[in-house]
Write a protein that holds these residues in place. Structure first.
Motif, short mmCIF file in Angstrom:
data_model
loop_
_atom_site.label_atom_id
_atom_site.label_comp_id
_atom_site.label_asym_id
_atom_site.label_seq_id
_atom_site.Cartn_x
_atom_site.Cartn_y
_atom_site.Cartn_z
N UNK A 225 0.60 -1.23 0.07
CA UNK A 225 -0.04 -0.13 0.44
C UNK A 225 0.75 1.44 -0.22
N UNK A 226 -0.13 2.44 -0.24
CA UNK A 226 1.36 3.92 0.15
C UNK A 226 0.20 4.42 0.99
N UNK A 227 1.17 4.54 1.74
CA UNK A 227 0.56 5.38 3.25
C UNK A 227 0.74 6.70 3.12
N UNK A 228 -0.19 7.79 2.91
CA UNK A 228 -0.03 9.32 2.90
C UNK A 228 0.44 9.64 4.47
N UNK A 229 1.58 10.03 4.95
CA UNK A 229 1.71 10.30 5.97
C UNK A 229 1.95 12.18 6.03
N UNK A 230 1.10 12.77 7.04
CA UNK A 230 1.29 14.08 7.81
C UNK A 230 0.39 14.92 6.60
N UNK A 231 -0.92 14.52 6.66
CA UNK A 231 -2.15 15.47 5.76
C UNK A 231 -2.65 16.22 6.96
#
Length: 328
Positions: A225-231
């Motif tokens: 998966x892709x972890x989209x961080x610090x949103x």
């Protein structure tokens, strides 16, 4: 064995990402999330930075498995810092019963020399430790882990780090070292492994993530998966963002609101409008980058920016977010 909902059959999670995206934080949060409910996870560091120890506010990790946190509902997070020299001594003991000889080689500097001139050997030793743990039997309750998580090298090096067969091809085509590399690849390139990439909603990290996925896929390595961080959630409506970008925010109303709370409106109203424009442009950029991630047709998980920074409490908060997104 681990995470039956998102990654069926996966028990080795490799977490990579461009430097500065928070891959160590994501790896630690994932370890906590997967441990919840009475499971045991092992978090492995391979870069020698002791970032995991800092996050969990514990002593520097040795080359031995040590419990560093208790997850909700009775789970346990253990951690290990893999040292290439110690891993080579383990290899010599396991396959040749030569630990004493290996210790002598270490004193002479031969072990450090070998792992320095042959990066492929170094990587197969680092990944080999994780594979050894994954291959342990469930009936070995003291040494068995439901999930193993590697805090891996950055995206630009992750394919070479994992594709040890390719890296070892010039060093050993036959023999025990080659057999060991084949054993490592039999797990890393199998459905038991998932390689996750961490990104921010910025152009360079997203592009590096896209390139990394392409390289991993071309090498036959399993992408997770892709972890989209610090949103960050938008504090402006879409109409307000459009007005901010176009320079049509009602300055008279902003000035009146400032005056109503006892703040001199000049020059603050104009400065606030300028800040709002920068903010709106940033949100628009993040939206475009998120579309690029959506186009990858991979599951992506979103983690928020923690205003106070990431401490031990923050890790538990991020782990709870991952659980809410289906990590089991």
């Amino acid at each position: 064995m681990s995470d039956a909902q998102l990654w069926p059959g996966v028990d080795l999670h490799v977490v990579s990402g461009k430097g500065g995206t928070g891959k160590t934080t994501v790896a630690a949060s994932l370890a906590l999330a997967l441990a919840q409910g009475g499971r045991r996870t092992l978090l492995i560091e391979v870069e020698g930075r002791q970032g995991i120890a800092q996050l969990f506010d514990t002593a520097p990790l040795p080359y031995e498995e040590r419990m560093i946190a208790v997850a909700p509902e009775g789970g346990e997070v253990w951690a290990l810092a893999v040292d290439p020299q110690e891993a080579l001594l383990d290899y010599l003991e396991q396959f040749y019963n030569l630990r004493r000889a290996g210790a002598a080689l270490k004193k002479m500097g031969a072990v450090d020399f070998a792992t320095t001139i042959a990066p492929g050997l170094r990587d197969v030793l680092l990944t080999g430790k994780a594979v050894e743990v994954v291959r342990r039997k469930p009936d070995d309750k003291k040494n068995y882990y439901d999930s193993v998580i590697i805090d891996a090298p950055p995206t630009g090096r992750i394919t070479k780090f994992l594709n040890v067969n390719s890296e070892m091809s010039g060093l050993a085509k036959v023999g025990p070292i080659r057999n060991h590399a084949d054993l490592v690849m039999s797990v890393i390139a199998s459905p038991r492994t998932a390689v996750h990439l961490v990104t921010l909603l910025e152009e360079m990290p997203v592009q590096e993530t896209i390139d990394g996925i392409a390289e991993l896929t071309a090498s036959g390595l399993p992408v997770g998966a892709v972890f989209v961080n610090m949103t960050r959630p938008s504090v402006l409506t879409e109409q307000q963002r459009t007005a901010a970008i176009n320079g049509t925010l009602p300055l008279d109303q902003i000035s009146a609101d400032l005056a109503a709370v006892g703040i001199a409106p000049e020059p603050l109203a104009a400065e606030l409008a300028s800040e709002a424009r920068d903010y709106a442009l940033r949100i628009a950029l993040e939206g475009r980058e998120l579309e690029r991630i959506d186009n990858l047709s991979l599951r992506h998980l979103t983690l928020p920016l923690l205003p106070g920074g990431v401490d031990l409490g923050g890790l538990y908060e991020l782990a709870a977010t991952l659980r809410s997104e289906g990590v089991r």
